[in-house]
Design a protein around this motif. Structure first.
Motif, short mmCIF file in Angstrom:
data_model
loop_
_atom_site.label_atom_id
_atom_site.label_comp_id
_atom_site.label_asym_id
_atom_site.label_seq_id
_atom_site.Cartn_x
_atom_site.Cartn_y
_atom_site.Cartn_z
N THR A 64 0.83 -1.20 0.00
CA THR A 64 0.00 0.00 0.00
C THR A 64 0.87 1.26 0.00
O THR A 64 0.59 2.23 -0.71
N PHE A 65 1.94 1.22 0.79
CA PHE A 65 2.88 2.35 0.82
C PHE A 65 3.50 2.57 -0.56
O PHE A 65 3.65 3.72 -1.00
N ALA A 66 3.84 1.49 -1.24
CA ALA A 66 4.43 1.61 -2.57
C ALA A 66 3.48 2.28 -3.55
O ALA A 66 3.87 3.13 -4.36
N VAL A 67 2.18 1.90 -3.47
CA VAL A 67 1.19 2.46 -4.38
C VAL A 67 0.92 3.94 -4.08
O VAL A 67 0.92 4.78 -4.99
N VAL A 68 0.73 4.26 -2.81
CA VAL A 68 0.27 5.60 -2.43
C VAL A 68 1.41 6.61 -2.31
O VAL A 68 1.27 7.77 -2.71
N VAL A 69 2.55 6.16 -1.76
CA VAL A 69 3.62 7.10 -1.44
C VAL A 69 4.84 6.94 -2.34
O VAL A 69 5.24 7.87 -3.05
N GLU A 70 5.44 5.75 -2.31
CA GLU A 70 6.75 5.61 -2.98
C GLU A 70 6.67 5.77 -4.48
O GLU A 70 7.60 6.29 -5.11
N SER A 71 5.58 5.34 -5.11
CA SER A 71 5.47 5.50 -6.56
C SER A 71 5.47 6.98 -6.94
O SER A 71 6.01 7.36 -7.99
N ARG A 72 4.86 7.82 -6.10
CA ARG A 72 4.85 9.26 -6.37
C ARG A 72 6.21 9.89 -6.10
O ARG A 72 6.65 10.76 -6.84
N LEU A 73 6.88 9.46 -5.04
CA LEU A 73 8.20 9.99 -4.74
C LEU A 73 9.24 9.56 -5.77
O LEU A 73 10.29 10.19 -5.91
N SER A 74 8.95 8.47 -6.49
CA SER A 74 9.88 7.97 -7.49
C SER A 74 9.57 8.46 -8.90
O SER A 74 10.28 8.14 -9.85
#
Length: 383
Positions: A64-74
């Protein structure tokens, strides 16, 4: 890279970073508090189920963190802004209320944990990345207080011990989803796909490994593995903090603060172990086993992530999501193979040795990839 700040501003920034970093303890204590309370409310078999459920919930939180946060930060082509989704907050609060009003039930708790952990992961990630330090302090106090009251109630063998734990999570979720002035960036679809694949490949190892421990070594060792992994997770707090900040931009200050915090965390864990606190918290699963050696090895495994995080974050900032996914897949296979070899030796210490060796080899692989990328860019500029 940001311009250097004046001395007083650097001190203030360092202080806020340290306070926010320390707030991460609240996230780490939830799995530990769950295991501790479960040891007083449920049978050994149910505890074994929940030990695996805790790691599955952590995996769900990572995805969930990857979808919501890390994908945007990357997503390097965007402003890389993140917010806490209201839908996740609503589902988390509803889940907490269901667990609070239901009599203690291992299945209900196991089903609800992924939602609660996902909300905690995303909420804290947003606060750290966007530097929402004041609200994060309030949220961390709510989570930590709920966990503390719940554990104390568990010691007193109160059947309502899970209630303050989940209500603390609900309060923190409400605080973290308060409105902000910015909107979330739309992640690049290709980047999101690679980031999710990366996270899934890496994160699935630990619940799978603990499922194997449960099958081959029994419920007691599965609970002990989760307990030690959770306790050593205190070191993951500064490491995850540093990773989030470095995904935004390189910061020597945040690296120094995080490294110092890792060292301090190791000292704290050793003091707690030698004083018998962990045996008191986790009960017979800890008391009846030799835990010092596996705990030290688990701490070394976590601390080795310092060397891995720096080149990893640098490659993410460069937009090398495909390369990283391939590298992480190879490293994950190696990690599982070395940990499984330790499992074959019928020893949790050997399992943590395998995880440590894999982390050290990962650091070498990522750093080599980073240097090749920097050299390629230099050649292209020279041409």
């Amino acid at each position: 890279m940001s311009e250097p700040m004046p001395g007083p501003m650097r001190l203030r920034s360092a202080a806020l970073s340290l306070i926010t970093l320390l707030g991460g303890v609240s996230l780490a204590v939830i799995p530990a508090a769950t295991v501790s309370i479960s040891s007083r409310l449920f049978s050994v078999e149910e505890q074994g189920f929940l030990a695996v459920a805790v790691l599955v919930a952590t995996f769900a939180g990572q995805i969930t963190f990857a979808v919501v946060v890390e994908s945007r930060l990357s997503s390097a082509a965007t402003e890389r802004r993140v917010v806490f989704p209201l839908w996740l907050a609503a589902v988390s609060v509803l889940t907490a209320l269901v667990i609070a009003v239901t009599p203690p039930n291992a299945v209900v708790l196991g089903i609800g944990l992924p939602v609660l952990i996902a909300a905690l992961e995303v909420g804290r990630g947003v606060s750290v990345a966007e530097r929402l330090d004041r609200r994060e302090i309030v949220a961390s106090i709510a989570v930590g207080s709920g966990a503390l009251i719940g554990v104390l109630a568990g010691f007193a063998e109160q059947t309502w011990a899970l209630v303050p734990l989940v209500l603390g999570i609900a309060v923190a979720t409400c605080v973290r989803c308060m409105p902000v002035m910015h909107r979330a960036s739309r992640p690049e679809p290709a980047v999101m796909g690679w980031v999710i694949a990366d996270t899934a490949i890496t994160g699935v190892i630990y619940p799978l490994l603990n499922t194997m421990i449960l099958a081959f070594l029994g419920s007691a060792d599965a609970v002990l593995f989760t307990s030690i992994a959770t306790v050593s997770g205190l070191l993951a707090i500064p490491l995850n903090f540093m990773r989030l900040r470095l995904l935004k931009e390189h910061s020597t200050l945040d690296i120094v603060v995080s490294a110092g915090s890792v060292l301090a965390a190791v000292v704290v864990l050793l003091v707690l172990e030698l004083s018998g606190v962990f045996g008191f918290i986790f009960g017979s699963a800890w008391d009846e086993s030799a835990t010092l050696a596996p705990l030290l090895l688990a701490c070394a495994w976590r601390a080795a992530s310092l060397a891995t995080t720096l080149p990893f974050a640098a490659l993410r900032r460069m937009g090398e999501v495909r390369l990283l996914t391939g590298l992480r897949a190879a490293v994950s296979v190696l990690t599982f193979a070395l940990a499984a070899a330790g499992l074959a030796a019928q020893s949790l210490s050997a399992v943590f040795v395998g995880l440590l060796l894999a982390e050290l080899l990962s650091a070498v692989v990522y750093e080599a990839a980073r240097r090749r990328r920097v050299a390629r860019v230099s050649r292209e500029r020279a041409a």
